[in-house]
Design an enzyme around this catalytic site. Structure first.
Site, PDB file in Angstrom:
ATOM      1  N   HIS A 156     -54.568   3.038 -18.579  1.00 20.65           N
ATOM      2  CA  HIS A 156     -54.021   3.446 -17.265  1.00 20.65           C
ATOM      3  C   HIS A 156     -55.124   3.903 -16.304  1.00 20.65           C
ATOM      4  O   HIS A 156     -54.889   4.743 -15.440  1.00 20.65           O
ATOM      5  CB  HIS A 156     -52.994   4.582 -17.419  1.00 20.65           C
ATOM      6  CG  HIS A 156     -51.994   4.347 -18.502  1.00 20.65           C
ATOM      7  ND1 HIS A 156     -50.821   3.671 -18.311  1.00 20.65           N
ATOM      8  CD2 HIS A 156     -52.013   4.679 -19.823  1.00 20.65           C
ATOM      9  CE1 HIS A 156     -50.143   3.617 -19.446  1.00 20.65           C
ATOM     10  NE2 HIS A 156     -50.855   4.204 -20.386  1.00 20.65           N
ATOM     11  N   SER A 277     -74.584  -4.477   4.665  1.00 19.64           N
ATOM     12  CA  SER A 277     -73.606  -4.421   5.747  1.00 19.64           C
ATOM     13  C   SER A 277     -74.348  -4.601   7.063  1.00 19.64           C
ATOM     14  O   SER A 277     -75.486  -4.145   7.218  1.00 19.64           O
ATOM     15  CB  SER A 277     -72.897  -3.075   5.714  1.00 19.64           C
ATOM     16  OG  SER A 277     -72.374  -2.763   6.991  1.00 19.64           O
ATOM     17  N   LYS A 283     -75.408   0.568   2.884  1.00 16.20           N
ATOM     18  CA  LYS A 283     -74.524  -0.168   1.977  1.00 16.20           C
ATOM     19  C   LYS A 283     -75.228  -1.190   1.096  1.00 16.20           C
ATOM     20  O   LYS A 283     -76.146  -1.885   1.524  1.00 16.20           O
ATOM     21  CB  LYS A 283     -73.460  -0.908   2.790  1.00 16.20           C
ATOM     22  CG  LYS A 283     -72.485   0.023   3.440  1.00 16.20           C
ATOM     23  CD  LYS A 283     -71.446   0.491   2.462  1.00 16.20           C
ATOM     24  CE  LYS A 283     -70.114  -0.022   2.922  1.00 16.20           C
ATOM     25  NZ  LYS A 283     -69.104   0.128   1.942  1.00 16.20           N
ATOM     26  N   GLU A 290     -66.690  -9.462  -5.981  1.00 13.61           N
ATOM     27  CA  GLU A 290     -65.455  -9.537  -5.181  1.00 13.61           C
ATOM     28  C   GLU A 290     -65.044 -10.995  -4.932  1.00 13.61           C
ATOM     29  O   GLU A 290     -63.866 -11.343  -4.983  1.00 13.61           O
ATOM     30  CB  GLU A 290     -65.645  -8.808  -3.848  1.00 13.61           C
ATOM     31  CG  GLU A 290     -65.718  -7.293  -4.029  1.00 13.61           C
ATOM     32  CD  GLU A 290     -66.138  -6.565  -2.755  1.00 13.61           C
ATOM     33  OE1 GLU A 290     -66.140  -7.169  -1.672  1.00 13.61           O
ATOM     34  OE2 GLU A 290     -66.480  -5.371  -2.871  1.00 13.61           O
TER      35      GLU A 290
END
Ligand code: ARG
Length: 466
Positions: A156, A277, A283, A290
């Site tokens: 979980h 970024s 970043k 992704e």
């Protein structure tokens, strides 16, 4: 417009219809397979004396010259032709004249395209197996290096019990082993040659289908001509197996994204596998992970699309089936690319072992072991569960972990606790003691690693036999 048909027509095809119907922009992808299949067909026609030996030789030479001219850039595949079959046949006739017109004897584009697609898918399955094997080898290496890299195991997404990085990675290794075996299954089930099925009902020429099948390394010819030209089950099986691979890669990517986050910092992706970024200078984003996760959509889409396309098609060939190509090619290229990039990403990723270990030490991952400790001292498990539950509540209140409590504090909760509790719930003990086969205890993990070593060696040997 260059078409193989036209005798029966009195009008030119409308240009939009021609474009809509044509497949050359994508079926040129199996140009190599089309030539290979045609050479086998010509050899069989020659052997059966359906064409003469000279004609057979001239066809084979012509096909080989088309193949090398395209490869060397001397001949261009253009959309002047309806499909790759028309391109090859028209060029063959250009080069060798009348003999070229005999290549299509006893053959239809229906069995021809069925063959080309099978040959293409078969080649690609081998490449996907190759990529999966490289990934499995990489994961195997990571496992060997991380038998003692402790980390929390989750259920979980809540810390549950301590495991090791080797154990966690080993879970994915098992998934990719199954993926590879699915590829092997599909290969063996699809490895039958449809050539000779003709348009749908075979032909009246004395074709030797066994011979063509053996020339093309198939297990044998297919057994029903209608099925041969309209079977795309193997495409669906492949797309399903590719979807499963992509799903596995996606789950792993999701974990890497979490581990790479500022909050976790279990791993750090290499600069070469991260992106920046345009506005936020600080970043370093896990775009590759992704994208691998994101590409599940198009691979699943291909499977759904193919299932839907096939669902209402009466026997035998119908043009709907041309739709199998673009989406299958795209799914294959996507998954192959993702496996490769993923392997590069994890092989260069840095592990922050201390952070992982620290994380495994808090969050009460040793609570089960603390309960087991009491059980070993004679407390029934259900009572032990209750005692440790109260202990955890106490710890939360004091903002401490179980091992930070003094023996007095422990005894106050239950007098069964003794000094040996600290060793019993240390991270190392918690992992070392998990010695059921398949668990993270390094001694049993070593057995798994040995089994995987043998598995990898057996696959490498298989390949050598090809
Ligand atoms: N481009 C076609 C396909 O991919 C080739 C078969 C054409 N056959 C036909 N009867 N029109 O399915």
């Amino acid at each position: 417009m260059a078409q193989l048909w036209g005798g029966r027509f009195t009008k030119e095809t409308d240009q939009l219809v021609y474009n809509f119907n044509a497949s050359i922009t994508f079926d040129q992808k199996f140009f190599k397979q089309d030539i290979k299949g045609s050479i086998a067909h010509a050899k069989m026609l020659g052997k059966q004396s359906i064409i003469s030996n000279d004609e057979m030789e001239s066809i084979i030479k012509g096909l080989q010259s088309i193949y090398s001219d395209v490869n060397e850039g001397k001949l261009e595949i253009t959309s002047k032709y309806e499909d790759i079959h028309s391109f090859v046949e028209a060029n063959l006739i250009d080069r060798i004249g009348d003999a070229g017109k005999k290549l299509h004897t006893g053959r239809s584009r229906n069995d021809q395209v069925a063959l080309d697609m099978r040959l293409y898918v078969r080649d690609e399955i081998s490449e996907i197996e190759e990529e999966l094997l490289l990934l499995i080898k990489e994961l195997h290496k990571i496992m060997k290096d991380n038998l003692y890299t402790f980390m929390p195991g989750f259920t979980h997404l809540q810390k549950a019990q301590p495991v090791t990085f080797a154990h966690h990675v080993g879970a994915y290794l098992e998934m990719f082993k199954r993926d590879l075996s699915r590829m092997q299954d599909i290969y063996s089930r699809m490895n039958y040659c449809p050539l000779g099925a003709g348009a749908l009902a075979g032909t009246t020429y004395p074709l030797d289908r066994e011979y063509t099948a053996s020339l093309l390394d198939f297990n044998g010819p297919t057994l029903n001509s209608m099925d041969s030209v309209s079977d795309r089950d193997y495409v669906i099986e492949l797309l399903s197996a590719l979807s499963t691979i992509q799903m596995h890669l996606s789950r792993f990517s999701e974990e890497i994204i979490i581990w790479n986050s500022n909050e976790y910092q279990f791993v750090e992706l290499d600069d070469a596998y991260s992106t920046g970024s345009s506005i936020m200078p600080q970043k370093k984003n896990p775009d590759i992970a992704e994208l691998v996760r994101g590409k599940c959509g198009r691979v699943y889409g291909a499977l759904t699309s193919m299932l839907t396309t096939m669902k209402g098609i009466p026997l035998a060939y119908n043009k709907d089936m041309q739709e199998d190509k673009e989406l299958t090619f795209d799914a294959i290229d996507t998954v192959k690319g993702c496996i490769m990039l993923f392997r590069g990403m994890i092989s260069t990723m840095k592990l922050n072992k201390e952070t992982m270990e620290r994380s495994a030490m808090n969050g009460f991952t040793n609570a089960t072991d603390a309960a087991d400790y009491l059980v070993k001292k004679g407390v029934p498990f259900r009572d032990a569960h209750g005692i440790i539950g109260r202990l955890v509540l106490y710890c939360i209140d004091k903002d401490k972990s179980i091992d930070q409590l003094s023996l007095e504090e422990l005894k106050e909760i239950d007098p069964t606790f003794e000094n040996d509790i600290y060793d019993a719930i240390s991270l190392k003990t918690c992992v070392d003691k998990r010695i059921t086969l398949g668990a993270p205890g390094p001694s049993v993990m070593q057995q798994v690693i040995d089994k995987n070593e043998a598995y990898i060696a057996s696959l490498t040997l298989d390949k050598a036999n090809y």
